[in-house]
Write a protein that holds these residues in place. Sequence first.
Motif, PDB file in Angstrom:
ATOM      1  N   GLN A 188       0.821  -1.156  -0.006  1.00 56.07           N
ATOM      2  CA  GLN A 188      -0.009   0.090  -0.046  1.00 56.07           C
ATOM      3  C   GLN A 188       0.827   1.124  -0.017  1.00 56.07           C
ATOM      4  OE1 GLN A 188      -3.178   0.232  -0.794  1.00 56.07           O
ATOM      5  NE2 GLN A 188      -3.212   2.414  -0.337  1.00 56.07           N
ATOM      6  N   THR A 189       1.801   1.342   0.800  1.00 50.06           N
ATOM      7  CA  THR A 189       2.965   2.379   1.102  1.00 50.06           C
ATOM      8  C   THR A 189       3.195   2.694  -0.488  1.00 50.06           C
ATOM      9  OG1 THR A 189       3.106   2.002   3.250  1.00 50.06           O
ATOM     10  CG2 THR A 189       4.757   3.304   2.237  1.00 50.06           C
ATOM     11  N   SER A 190       3.990   1.526  -1.146  1.00 51.63           N
ATOM     12  CA  SER A 190       4.705   1.464  -2.237  1.00 51.63           C
ATOM     13  C   SER A 190       3.876   2.163  -3.371  1.00 51.63           C
ATOM     14  CB  SER A 190       5.055   0.011  -2.583  1.00 51.63           C
ATOM     15  OG  SER A 190       6.043   0.061  -3.801  1.00 51.63           O
ATOM     16  N   ILE A 191       2.692   1.866  -3.586  1.00 49.04           N
ATOM     17  CA  ILE A 191       1.888   2.334  -4.575  1.00 49.04           C
ATOM     18  C   ILE A 191       1.370   3.830  -4.220  1.00 49.04           C
ATOM     19  CG2 ILE A 191      -0.451   1.715  -3.434  1.00 49.04           C
ATOM     20  CD1 ILE A 191       0.659   1.617  -7.276  1.00 49.04           C
ATOM     21  N   GLU A 192       1.337   4.136  -3.133  1.00 47.94           N
ATOM     22  CA  GLU A 192       0.929   5.721  -3.052  1.00 47.94           C
ATOM     23  C   GLU A 192       2.476   6.592  -3.109  1.00 47.94           C
ATOM     24  OE1 GLU A 192      -0.127   5.965   1.153  1.00 47.94           O
ATOM     25  OE2 GLU A 192      -2.268   5.075   0.698  1.00 47.94           O
ATOM     26  N   ASP A 193       3.386   5.959  -2.711  1.00 45.00           N
ATOM     27  CA  ASP A 193       4.749   6.665  -3.064  1.00 45.00           C
ATOM     28  C   ASP A 193       5.231   6.684  -4.574  1.00 45.00           C
ATOM     29  OD1 ASP A 193       5.367   7.462  -0.409  1.00 45.00           O
ATOM     30  OD2 ASP A 193       6.137   5.566   0.065  1.00 45.00           O
ATOM     31  N   ALA A 194       4.654   5.599  -5.087  1.00 41.18           N
ATOM     32  CA  ALA A 194       4.901   5.430  -6.713  1.00 41.18           C
ATOM     33  C   ALA A 194       4.050   6.266  -7.319  1.00 41.18           C
ATOM     34  CB  ALA A 194       4.455   4.087  -7.220  1.00 41.18           C
ATOM     35  N   TYR A 195       2.939   6.645  -7.154  1.00 42.34           N
ATOM     36  CA  TYR A 195       2.352   7.827  -7.801  1.00 42.34           C
ATOM     37  C   TYR A 195       2.807   9.290  -7.335  1.00 42.34           C
ATOM     38  CZ  TYR A 195      -1.879   5.237  -9.118  1.00 42.34           C
ATOM     39  OH  TYR A 195      -2.658   4.485  -9.896  1.00 42.34           O
ATOM     40  N   ASP A 196       3.358   9.466  -6.132  1.00 43.89           N
ATOM     41  CA  ASP A 196       3.923  10.801  -5.595  1.00 43.89           C
ATOM     42  C   ASP A 196       5.373  10.843  -6.293  1.00 43.89           C
ATOM     43  OD1 ASP A 196       1.904  11.131  -4.040  1.00 43.89           O
ATOM     44  OD2 ASP A 196       2.796  10.765  -2.011  1.00 43.89           O
ATOM     45  N   LEU A 197       5.901   9.953  -6.454  1.00 43.93           N
ATOM     46  CA  LEU A 197       7.170   9.820  -7.317  1.00 43.93           C
ATOM     47  C   LEU A 197       6.986  10.427  -8.748  1.00 43.93           C
ATOM     48  CD1 LEU A 197      10.025   7.335  -6.873  1.00 43.93           C
ATOM     49  CD2 LEU A 197       9.885   8.454  -9.137  1.00 43.93           C
ATOM     50  N   LEU A 198       6.113   9.882  -9.257  1.00 47.27           N
ATOM     51  CA  LEU A 198       5.634  10.309 -10.671  1.00 47.27           C
ATOM     52  C   LEU A 198       5.005  11.770 -10.678  1.00 47.27           C
ATOM     53  CD1 LEU A 198       4.364   7.016 -12.208  1.00 47.27           C
ATOM     54  CD2 LEU A 198       6.632   7.919 -12.388  1.00 47.27           C
ATOM     55  N   GLY A 199       4.589  12.004  -9.732  1.00 45.91           N
ATOM     56  CA  GLY A 199       3.829  13.360  -9.625  1.00 45.91           C
ATOM     57  C   GLY A 199       2.208  13.300 -10.002  1.00 45.91           C
ATOM     58  N   LEU A 200       1.698  12.072  -9.672  1.00 43.20           N
ATOM     59  CA  LEU A 200       0.316  11.739 -10.182  1.00 43.20           C
ATOM     60  C   LEU A 200      -0.521  11.352  -8.966  1.00 43.20           C
ATOM     61  CD1 LEU A 200       1.368   9.392 -13.133  1.00 43.20           C
ATOM     62  CD2 LEU A 200       0.601  11.641 -13.115  1.00 43.20           C
ATOM     63  N   THR A 201      -1.715  11.272  -9.340  1.00 38.62           N
ATOM     64  CA  THR A 201      -2.623  10.625  -7.983  1.00 38.62           C
ATOM     65  C   THR A 201      -3.246   9.571  -8.777  1.00 38.62           C
ATOM     66  OG1 THR A 201      -4.631  12.004  -8.748  1.00 38.62           O
ATOM     67  CG2 THR A 201      -2.892  13.045  -7.157  1.00 38.62           C
ATOM     68  N   GLU A 202      -4.162   8.781  -7.878  1.00 36.87           N
ATOM     69  CA  GLU A 202      -4.883   7.427  -8.582  1.00 36.87           C
ATOM     70  C   GLU A 202      -5.999   7.888  -9.334  1.00 36.87           C
ATOM     71  OE1 GLU A 202      -5.424   4.159  -5.795  1.00 36.87           O
ATOM     72  OE2 GLU A 202      -4.357   4.967  -4.421  1.00 36.87           O
ATOM     73  N   ALA A 203      -6.510   9.186  -9.306  1.00 40.07           N
ATOM     74  CA  ALA A 203      -7.536   9.848  -9.990  1.00 40.07           C
ATOM     75  C   ALA A 203      -7.137   9.998 -11.457  1.00 40.07           C
ATOM     76  CB  ALA A 203      -7.914  10.933  -9.578  1.00 40.07           C
ATOM     77  N   ASP A 204      -5.730  10.235 -11.740  1.00 38.12           N
ATOM     78  CA  ASP A 204      -5.241  10.505 -13.076  1.00 38.12           C
ATOM     79  C   ASP A 204      -5.467   9.288 -13.909  1.00 38.12           C
ATOM     80  OD1 ASP A 204      -4.362  13.094 -12.672  1.00 38.12           O
ATOM     81  OD2 ASP A 204      -2.423  12.167 -11.506  1.00 38.12           O
TER      82      ASP A 204
END
Length: 259
Positions: A188-204
């Motif tokens: 869970q932490t990994s996917i949240e940080d993966a989005y942040d690292l790419l400058g994105l959110t799950e809504a994109d």
Amino acid sequence: MKIWGKLFGFAIGFMFGRIVGGIIGLWLGHLYDKKRAQLSAVIGNGTNRQALFFNTTFAVMGHVAKASGHITENDIRMATALMDQMQLTGEARRDAQAAFNEGKASNFDLNACLKTFRLISMGRKELLQMFLEIQIQTALSDATLDDKEHEILLTVAKELGFSRLQLDELLKRWQAEFNFHQGGRNQQTSIEDAYDLLGLTEADSDQQVKRAYRKLMNEHHPDKLVAKGLPSEMMELAKKKAQDIQAAYDRVKQDRGMR
């Protein structure tokens, strides 16, 4: 002989002031051509840009490290780890240490140093961003960012042409990159940080994810950065950044079931 500044200056001056204006424009154009010739001589074939990037990186690192009033063990470990990662030995390592110590000095002129660096870098955004990211990594080497460190980062960002919002985004992305490594086993932490690292959110959308990935990989492509003035010794830093972007993208694709 460079003449485009003279021709352009004369044409503009003539449009607004006929002969007198043309003469004034010609003189201003001459000054412009002369300044460009001087700058070209300083920049040369790119070697000077690389040397300046190298020295300025470690000097500003020293200045950031001293921001809290004293150099901590974390600061020393961070600088040493960076030198080790770049495989610096002998004279190159001594040059890096000397630049780091120069940045620690009380009379170090941060603004003048950054102005020269931006000028010689010719405003290459990817190169300037890589420089700023290294300074962010230095400031957050102890996992905290105090007010003085943040103030210095704001100065660095401003002098290099980045807004406060852009700095905040880079800070968030670097923190996510750090967490992505530390919390990789926690899905869970990994996917949240993966989005942040790419400058994105799950809504994109998937298309936005692909576009962000391509943009980041283009900005951090090692060969392109070296061609623009990144010292060859620092190619490993760019490679690591590109690998982290790729890993985050793969994690997001896996979570979304993207191809």
